[in-house]
Design a protein around this motif. Sequence first.
Motif, PDB file in Angstrom:
ATOM      1  N   HIS A  60       0.677  -1.174   0.336  1.00 29.38           N
ATOM      2  CA  HIS A  60      -0.043   0.318  -0.420  1.00 29.38           C
ATOM      3  C   HIS A  60       1.506   1.379   0.057  1.00 29.38           C
ATOM      4  N   LYS A  61       1.005   1.597  -0.922  1.00 28.47           N
ATOM      5  CA  LYS A  61       1.740   3.011  -1.171  1.00 28.47           C
ATOM      6  C   LYS A  61       1.357   3.840  -1.142  1.00 28.47           C
ATOM      7  N   ASP A  62       2.476   4.784  -0.420  1.00 22.47           N
ATOM      8  CA  ASP A  62       2.423   6.220   0.360  1.00 22.47           C
ATOM      9  C   ASP A  62       0.858   6.367   1.152  1.00 22.47           C
ATOM     10  N   GLN A  63       1.465   6.049   1.862  1.00 22.75           N
ATOM     11  CA  GLN A  63       0.567   6.252   3.404  1.00 22.75           C
ATOM     12  C   GLN A  63       1.117   6.929   4.664  1.00 22.75           C
ATOM     13  N   VAL A  64       0.430   7.966   5.532  1.00 19.37           N
ATOM     14  CA  VAL A  64       0.965   8.380   6.599  1.00 19.37           C
ATOM     15  C   VAL A  64       1.643   7.780   7.522  1.00 19.37           C
ATOM     16  N   ASP A  65       2.721   8.050   7.415  1.00 13.62           N
ATOM     17  CA  ASP A  65       3.806   7.075   8.483  1.00 13.62           C
ATOM     18  C   ASP A  65       3.618   8.212  10.316  1.00 13.62           C
ATOM     19  N   VAL A  66       2.968   7.577  10.451  1.00 17.47           N
ATOM     20  CA  VAL A  66       2.548   8.287  11.259  1.00 17.47           C
ATOM     21  C   VAL A  66       2.703   7.908  13.195  1.00 17.47           C
ATOM     22  N   LEU A  67       4.653   7.832  12.832  1.00 16.66           N
ATOM     23  CA  LEU A  67       5.606   7.440  14.287  1.00 16.66           C
ATOM     24  C   LEU A  67       6.829   8.390  13.399  1.00 16.66           C
ATOM     25  N   GLN A  69       8.212  12.168  12.043  1.00 20.31           N
ATOM     26  CA  GLN A  69       7.428  13.965  11.627  1.00 20.31           C
ATOM     27  C   GLN A  69       8.035  14.365  11.508  1.00 20.31           C
ATOM     28  N   LYS A  70       8.348  15.766  11.295  1.00 17.25           N
ATOM     29  CA  LYS A  70       9.528  16.652  10.363  1.00 17.25           C
ATOM     30  C   LYS A  70       8.963  17.638   9.974  1.00 17.25           C
ATOM     31  N   ASP A  71       9.332  18.706  10.905  1.00 18.42           N
ATOM     32  CA  ASP A  71       8.293  20.182  11.128  1.00 18.42           C
ATOM     33  C   ASP A  71       7.047  19.571  11.246  1.00 18.42           C
ATOM     34  N   GLY A  72       6.389  19.120  11.618  1.00 14.52           N
ATOM     35  CA  GLY A  72       5.015  18.752  11.995  1.00 14.52           C
ATOM     36  C   GLY A  72       4.264  18.368  11.652  1.00 14.52           C
ATOM     37  N   LYS A  73       4.763  17.487   9.907  1.00 13.28           N
ATOM     38  CA  LYS A  73       5.001  16.731   9.000  1.00 13.28           C
ATOM     39  C   LYS A  73       4.829  15.363   8.737  1.00 13.28           C
ATOM     40  N   HIS A  74       4.091  14.503   8.632  1.00 14.04           N
ATOM     41  CA  HIS A  74       3.852  13.327   8.394  1.00 14.04           C
ATOM     42  C   HIS A  74       4.811  12.578   7.513  1.00 14.04           C
ATOM     43  N   PHE A 250      -5.958   9.737  20.227  1.00 17.32           N
ATOM     44  CA  PHE A 250      -4.713   9.792  19.542  1.00 17.32           C
ATOM     45  C   PHE A 250      -4.066  10.322  18.812  1.00 17.32           C
ATOM     46  N   GLY A 251      -4.428  11.896  19.326  1.00 20.47           N
ATOM     47  CA  GLY A 251      -3.407  12.807  18.719  1.00 20.47           C
ATOM     48  C   GLY A 251      -2.268  13.231  20.245  1.00 20.47           C
ATOM     49  N   GLN A 252      -3.253  12.655  21.320  1.00 23.03           N
ATOM     50  CA  GLN A 252      -1.962  12.953  22.084  1.00 23.03           C
ATOM     51  C   GLN A 252      -1.156  11.340  22.509  1.00 23.03           C
ATOM     52  N   LEU A 253      -0.891  10.813  21.934  1.00 22.10           N
ATOM     53  CA  LEU A 253      -0.568   9.306  21.970  1.00 22.10           C
ATOM     54  C   LEU A 253       0.616   9.712  20.550  1.00 22.10           C
ATOM     55  N   ALA A 254       0.609  10.048  19.596  1.00 19.03           N
ATOM     56  CA  ALA A 254       0.823  10.203  18.470  1.00 19.03           C
ATOM     57  C   ALA A 254       2.157  11.765  17.867  1.00 19.03           C
ATOM     58  N   GLN A 255       1.803  12.462  19.319  1.00 17.52           N
ATOM     59  CA  GLN A 255       2.561  13.893  18.966  1.00 17.52           C
ATOM     60  C   GLN A 255       1.627  15.088  18.387  1.00 17.52           C
ATOM     61  N   GLY A 256       1.104  14.867  18.745  1.00  9.28           N
ATOM     62  CA  GLY A 256      -0.469  15.717  18.098  1.00  9.28           C
ATOM     63  C   GLY A 256      -0.894  16.023  16.606  1.00  9.28           C
ATOM     64  N   SER A 257      -0.770  14.806  16.401  1.00 11.78           N
ATOM     65  CA  SER A 257      -1.076  13.979  15.281  1.00 11.78           C
ATOM     66  C   SER A 257      -2.551  13.653  14.225  1.00 11.78           C
TER      67      SER A 257
END
Length: 432
Positions: A60-67, A69-74, A250-257
């Motif tokens: 499954h290509k081009d999925q969000v890498d939630v684990l 972040q760079k500059d606040g983006k996944h 989810f945001g609390q677990l994933a750095q505000g994601s």
Amino acid sequence: MKSTTIRYLFLLLFTLGVVCPIIAQTPDNTFVNGDLLPNSPELSVRGTYGVGVRTLTVVHKDQVDVLHQKDGKHPLYDRSLTLEVWYPARLPADKPAVVTYESVFGIANNPNRPLVPFTFTGRASRDAEPDITSGAYPLVIVSHGYLGSRLLMTYLTENLASKGYVVVAIDHMESTYRDAAGFPSTLLNRAFDDLFVLNEMARLSAKGSKSFLSGLLNADNTALIGYSMGGYGALNATGAGFSPQAVKTFGQLAQGSTALEVRSMDSPAYKASLDPRIKAVVAFAPWGMERGMWDAKGLAGLTLPTLFVAGSKDDISGYEKGIKAIYDGAVNADRYMLTYLNARHNVAPNPPPASLIPGVSPDEYMHYAEPAWNERRLNNINQHFVTAFLGIHLKKMDYAKYLNLPETDAAGPWTGFKPRMSVGMEMRHAKP
């Protein structure tokens, strides 16, 4: 003991249905996961099809890498999913269907529970020729817990394939024993993985695909089966959109994601993602209700026929405020709930491996074991009820009598069960 007494005892046991049916055994004369105990219910018996098994990998290509972040983006990444596919097959009459599955104990990157390989036996034939004489079969997609693997429920996957289903079990990337990673990946990706695999099965089954699946399955007639986090994902994939509290957690677990928002009931994209090819859901011990992953609005979005299976003392997903609360809140679904009294969370997996490798942590045994139930009996009962439920909704079979039962067997044994053998369970049914 006199021979006449022995004969009388045997006849008594046979009358009570306590004599084990004759089963073809493996070359080393052992029984394997899914074989019938003497007190197994009627529909747990394997079907008439031979069973083949193959392993596939899809990406499954081009999925969000939630684990990450760079500059606040996944960043985006490719999710590689290993699939085990069981299917009706043409098998030589003189060759027993035996397969060796390879799994592991332990948890990746955990020094206290290192990965230790082990093998176990199944009743399928590796890479066997598909049986296309009956046309395209219904599709069943199976999703394991966290942590788990695609081989966690072979007693059920083989059984269903023998009854004319193509069954696909997923190794969810970053959620297996071999590649365990942060929990936010599992929270985000389960429904996406399920829906992607459905699309891949439709693509591979198309005529001219050059896959062994070409013409073998009907993706327009699909069911999802999920256990624990697999149940969480299956419910979300089929209408139970997540709550605002879930997005916050989810945001609390994933750095505000905010990545989980697209799977929430309030997302404009969520309802558009629901796939009409999915006709039914089986949720074993689904996780999340006690953590606020759903509210009343989200549970009301579940409209597909659903079979819940729970232990009344589940200490992982919860019962009264967990699984039963999901069942009660799914007011727009025709739903059943089978409860194993005094069972905890492990109501779905294969039994613990027959022998643990010396030195392996007892935690590995506990990952499969149920303290108050014989696991093989749980497996047989699950085979029976899942066969009835999917038979009704994917094959239009007249199996309602096996599900429309009194809540307990106080008035007599449940339909399909031998005398005295439907104790310790409750069955509930509610319609929209």
